[in-house]
Motif scaffolding. Structure first.
Motif, PDB file in Angstrom:
ATOM      1  N   ASP A 111      -8.307  -4.259 -18.963  1.00 42.32           N
ATOM      2  CA  ASP A 111      -8.603  -2.857 -19.284  1.00 42.32           C
ATOM      3  C   ASP A 111      -7.677  -1.979 -18.468  1.00 42.32           C
ATOM      4  OD1 ASP A 111      -9.916  -0.624 -20.380  1.00 42.32           O
ATOM      5  OD2 ASP A 111     -11.232  -0.482 -18.635  1.00 42.32           O
ATOM      6  N   ALA A 112      -6.774  -1.274 -19.148  1.00 41.66           N
ATOM      7  CA  ALA A 112      -5.837  -0.365 -18.482  1.00 41.66           C
ATOM      8  C   ALA A 112      -6.331   1.060 -18.660  1.00 41.66           C
ATOM      9  CB  ALA A 112      -4.439  -0.524 -19.067  1.00 41.66           C
ATOM     10  N   ARG A 113      -6.369   1.806 -17.562  1.00 43.65           N
ATOM     11  CA  ARG A 113      -6.872   3.185 -17.596  1.00 43.65           C
ATOM     12  C   ARG A 113      -5.755   4.178 -17.273  1.00 43.65           C
ATOM     13  NH1 ARG A 113     -12.154   4.010 -19.608  1.00 43.65           N
ATOM     14  NH2 ARG A 113     -13.157   1.967 -19.521  1.00 43.65           N
ATOM     15  N   ASN A 114      -5.924   5.388 -17.854  1.00 49.36           N
ATOM     16  CA  ASN A 114      -4.972   6.479 -17.602  1.00 49.36           C
ATOM     17  C   ASN A 114      -3.543   6.027 -17.869  1.00 49.36           C
ATOM     18  OD1 ASN A 114      -7.123   8.149 -16.724  1.00 49.36           O
ATOM     19  ND2 ASN A 114      -7.010   7.256 -14.683  1.00 49.36           N
ATOM     20  N   VAL A 129       6.059   2.688 -20.039  1.00 45.76           N
ATOM     21  CA  VAL A 129       4.635   2.826 -20.333  1.00 45.76           C
ATOM     22  C   VAL A 129       3.900   2.331 -19.102  1.00 45.76           C
ATOM     23  CG1 VAL A 129       2.708   2.101 -21.778  1.00 45.76           C
ATOM     24  CG2 VAL A 129       4.953   2.488 -22.816  1.00 45.76           C
ATOM     25  N   THR A 130       3.162   3.207 -18.441  1.00 47.25           N
ATOM     26  CA  THR A 130       2.530   2.838 -17.180  1.00 47.25           C
ATOM     27  C   THR A 130       1.034   3.132 -17.220  1.00 47.25           C
ATOM     28  OG1 THR A 130       3.000   5.008 -16.224  1.00 47.25           O
ATOM     29  CG2 THR A 130       4.639   3.286 -15.875  1.00 47.25           C
ATOM     30  N   ALA A 131       0.298   2.387 -16.403  1.00 48.72           N
ATOM     31  CA  ALA A 131      -1.153   2.563 -16.289  1.00 48.72           C
ATOM     32  C   ALA A 131      -1.504   2.908 -14.860  1.00 48.72           C
ATOM     33  CB  ALA A 131      -1.886   1.295 -16.711  1.00 48.72           C
ATOM     34  N   GLY A 132      -2.401   3.871 -14.696  1.00 49.24           N
ATOM     35  CA  GLY A 132      -2.835   4.243 -13.352  1.00 49.24           C
ATOM     36  C   GLY A 132      -3.614   3.123 -12.682  1.00 49.24           C
ATOM     37  N   LEU A 233      -1.401  -8.026 -11.675  1.00 54.33           N
ATOM     38  CA  LEU A 233      -2.816  -8.224 -11.373  1.00 54.33           C
ATOM     39  C   LEU A 233      -2.979  -9.240 -10.250  1.00 54.33           C
ATOM     40  CD1 LEU A 233      -4.369  -8.284 -14.945  1.00 54.33           C
ATOM     41  CD2 LEU A 233      -5.017  -6.719 -13.112  1.00 54.33           C
ATOM     42  N   ALA A 234      -3.741  -8.863  -9.249  1.00 59.07           N
ATOM     43  CA  ALA A 234      -4.032  -9.736  -8.125  1.00 59.07           C
ATOM     44  C   ALA A 234      -5.523 -10.036  -8.099  1.00 59.07           C
ATOM     45  CB  ALA A 234      -3.616  -9.087  -6.807  1.00 59.07           C
ATOM     46  N   THR A 248     -12.027 -11.810 -10.982  1.00 63.20           N
ATOM     47  CA  THR A 248     -11.677 -10.423 -11.282  1.00 63.20           C
ATOM     48  C   THR A 248     -10.400 -10.062 -10.546  1.00 63.20           C
ATOM     49  OG1 THR A 248     -13.075  -9.595  -9.471  1.00 63.20           O
ATOM     50  CG2 THR A 248     -14.075  -9.753 -11.662  1.00 63.20           C
ATOM     51  N   ALA A 249      -9.568  -9.270 -11.205  1.00 64.07           N
ATOM     52  CA  ALA A 249      -8.278  -8.905 -10.640  1.00 64.07           C
ATOM     53  C   ALA A 249      -8.022  -7.422 -10.886  1.00 64.07           C
ATOM     54  CB  ALA A 249      -7.172  -9.745 -11.269  1.00 64.07           C
ATOM     55  N   ASP A 250      -7.246  -6.810  -9.991  1.00 62.23           N
ATOM     56  CA  ASP A 250      -6.965  -5.378 -10.088  1.00 62.23           C
ATOM     57  C   ASP A 250      -5.515  -5.094  -9.732  1.00 62.23           C
ATOM     58  OD1 ASP A 250      -9.669  -4.023 -10.612  1.00 62.23           O
ATOM     59  OD2 ASP A 250     -10.134  -5.283  -8.899  1.00 62.23           O
ATOM     60  N   ALA A 251      -5.030  -3.968 -10.228  1.00 63.58           N
ATOM     61  CA  ALA A 251      -3.703  -3.480  -9.870  1.00 63.58           C
ATOM     62  C   ALA A 251      -3.672  -1.980 -10.127  1.00 63.58           C
ATOM     63  CB  ALA A 251      -2.620  -4.174 -10.675  1.00 63.58           C
ATOM     64  N   ARG A 252      -2.751  -1.297  -9.460  1.00 59.76           N
ATOM     65  CA  ARG A 252      -2.621   0.153  -9.636  1.00 59.76           C
ATOM     66  C   ARG A 252      -1.149   0.525  -9.853  1.00 59.76           C
ATOM     67  NH1 ARG A 252      -6.897   3.187  -8.977  1.00 59.76           N
ATOM     68  NH2 ARG A 252      -8.772   2.316  -8.010  1.00 59.76           N
ATOM     69  N   ASN A 253      -0.990   1.622 -10.639  1.00 57.73           N
ATOM     70  CA  ASN A 253       0.347   2.126 -10.949  1.00 57.73           C
ATOM     71  C   ASN A 253       1.226   1.014 -11.500  1.00 57.73           C
ATOM     72  OD1 ASN A 253      -0.390   4.716  -9.956  1.00 57.73           O
ATOM     73  ND2 ASN A 253       0.021   4.020  -7.868  1.00 57.73           N
TER      74      ASN A 253
END
Length: 261
Positions: A111-114, A129-132, A233-234, A248-253
């Motif tokens: 799920d990519a936001r913003n 194309v970037t995701a916050g 994603l880490a 579960t994994a997360d990443a920013r910018n």
């Protein structure tokens, strides 16, 4: 009297016809906007899906992009602004096996936001194309973990929020059933399984027998190499669930699609 009644009715009838005409016009315009919104959504989903597939192919991650869908409403304004509330992706067969070691994730939901995806970028195919923020979830089957442990008869399952194990084992020339739980941790891109709470039915409480049990616990405590996930994603957490180990994994910018060269 009759003539006056007819004269008064004529303007009211004209008014009703005008109102009905306006309502029909509003309905037609609303329908056209819905159609335009659907067209915009289809354009965005197809184009962004192509960009995502290109980015996954460029990275070391081995995966198939099954679906891409754009969230939020209305879509048309999102397309024109070039900014999307959310983009959901489903990846299949995210492969992490290297020389027979590691696990595969049959499915990863992302799920990519913003998301910033300017219309000119989507049209030209050139640009970023970037995701916050990006959040990913996947599940490692217990069967695949048991294969890595590589001991006969090992059965794994969620047990009161922990990873439980049951296995037959030969200790001191006798057969016992070992039971216990493992501690889970994410370390350097791997899931560490440490079994330090094992018991064996009817195992003698003598130092030699307990040492043999500890040795078995050490043998089945392993590190599970995880697949390299796309979009930076880490993996942050792992939890036992009925159908496997949920990661579960997360990443920013995050670039969902880098500028073309």
């Amino acid at each position: 009297m009759a003539g006056g009644y007819a004269y008064g009715e004529r303007p009211r009838r004209r008014g009703r016809r005008l109102l009905v005409g306006l309502l029909v016009l509003v309905i037609v315009l609303a329908g056209l906007l819905v159609v335009a919104d659907r067209v915009a959504a289809g354009f965005a989903e197809r184009t962004i899906a192509d960009r995502v597939r290109q980015e996954v192919a460029k990275q070391d991650a081995s995966a198939q992009v099954q679906s891409v869908s754009v969230g939020g409403f209305p879509f048309l304004t999102q397309v024109l602004k070039g900014r999307y509330e959310s983009i959901s992706m489903r990846l299949a067969d995210v492969n992490g096996a290297v020389q027979g070691k590691g696990v595969s994730l049959p499915r990863v939901d992302i799920d990519a936001r913003n998301v910033d995806a300017p219309l000119d970028t989507l049209r030209s195919g050139s640009g970023d194309v970037t995701a916050g923020a990006v959040h990913g979830t996947g599940t490692i089957s217990y069967d695949s973990v048991a294969k890595l442990i590589n001991r006969p008869g090992v059965q794994l399952a969620a047990q009161n929020g922990k990873l439980g194990i049951t296995a037959p084992v030969d200790l001191l020339g006798q057969k016992f059933t070992v039971r216990g739980t493992a501690k889970l941790a994410v370390q350097n891109g791997q899931v560490a399984l440490k079994f330090d709470d094992l018991t064996a039915d009817e195992l003698p409480n003598i130092p030699l027998a307990q040492a043999a049990l500890r040795n078995y616990a050490s043998q089945i405590s392993i590190n599970i190499p995880l697949p390299q996930l796309p979009f930076q994603l880490a993996v942050k957490d792992v939890q036992p669930q009925p159908d496997g180990l949920a990661v579960t994994a997360d990443a920013r910018n995050v670039p969902l699609r880098s500028v073309s060269g």
